[in-house]
Scaffold this active site. Sequence first.
Site, PDB file in Angstrom:
ATOM      1  N   GLU A  80       0.825  -1.211   0.000  1.00 12.62           N
ATOM      2  CA  GLU A  80       0.000   0.000   0.000  1.00 12.62           C
ATOM      3  C   GLU A  80       0.856   1.256   0.000  1.00 12.62           C
ATOM      4  OE1 GLU A  80      -3.115   0.062  -0.442  1.00 12.62           O
ATOM      5  OE2 GLU A  80      -3.609  -2.062  -0.132  1.00 12.62           O
ATOM      6  N   CYS A 142      -7.265  -2.762   8.016  1.00 15.20           N
ATOM      7  CA  CYS A 142      -5.914  -2.750   7.448  1.00 15.20           C
ATOM      8  C   CYS A 142      -5.410  -1.316   7.358  1.00 15.20           C
ATOM      9  CB  CYS A 142      -5.907  -3.434   6.082  1.00 15.20           C
ATOM     10  SG  CYS A 142      -6.259  -5.195   6.225  1.00 15.20           S
ATOM     11  N   HIS A 168      -1.178  -5.773   1.217  1.00 16.95           N
ATOM     12  CA  HIS A 168      -2.409  -6.544   1.054  1.00 16.95           C
ATOM     13  C   HIS A 168      -2.126  -7.758   0.173  1.00 16.95           C
ATOM     14  CE1 HIS A 168      -5.755  -3.661   2.412  1.00 16.95           C
ATOM     15  NE2 HIS A 168      -6.064  -4.850   2.919  1.00 16.95           N
TER      16      HIS A 168
END
Length: 205
Positions: A80, A142, A168
């Site tokens: 991310e 998350c 992820h």
Amino acid sequence: MKKLLLTGFVPFLEYPVNPSQQIAEALNKEQIGEYQVIGKVLPVEFASSAQVLLQAFADIQPDAVISMGVAAGRDRITPERIAINCNDGEADNSGIRKEDSPIVEGGPAGYFSTLPIRRMVNRSKEHGIPAEISDTAGTYLCNNVMYHILHHLHQSNRQHHVPAGFIHLPASHELAIQMKRNVPSFSLETLQSAVRIMIEELSIK
Ligand code: PCA
């Protein structure tokens, strides 16, 4: 030897297994590159996930932090780019739901990952494992834990010393088989190899 805190999440919602938990447990105590991995599993709860992560951070005093979660439906491994200051979405494992709610009241809108995400993605692809930078970690747990660890590091002025961020994972085959909708899936071994490769990349200055 440097220490890396590697976290995964327990199962939640319609996901009866979580490959991020399995990988955090499998890589616990492994030495990868210049890091000794310490694997921890986080609850999927707005009230406690970040507390458990920050407590582990305080206890272990790691030199780097990588948190992982599953994003079933994605078709590659996705480090991310950014965490945003917002909780929203489905109820967590304790039934708590958040809507348009700041994670830290008055906190910055977002924090960029301090992991070498471009190099991580490139190295994974060189090894034949599809990967891509993701520009949203969502607004569920998350994103929440990624925001919290980066906020903590910025608050204590260690953001340049302790790389931290979030990866992820797509569904594992085991998870995909148990789901009611069709999602792309990878073997757990391949997901684990990608995480290992990304940790190795973190070791390279
Ligand atoms: N994935 C969720 C939370 C736990 C997990 O593994 C998310 O993407 O927010």
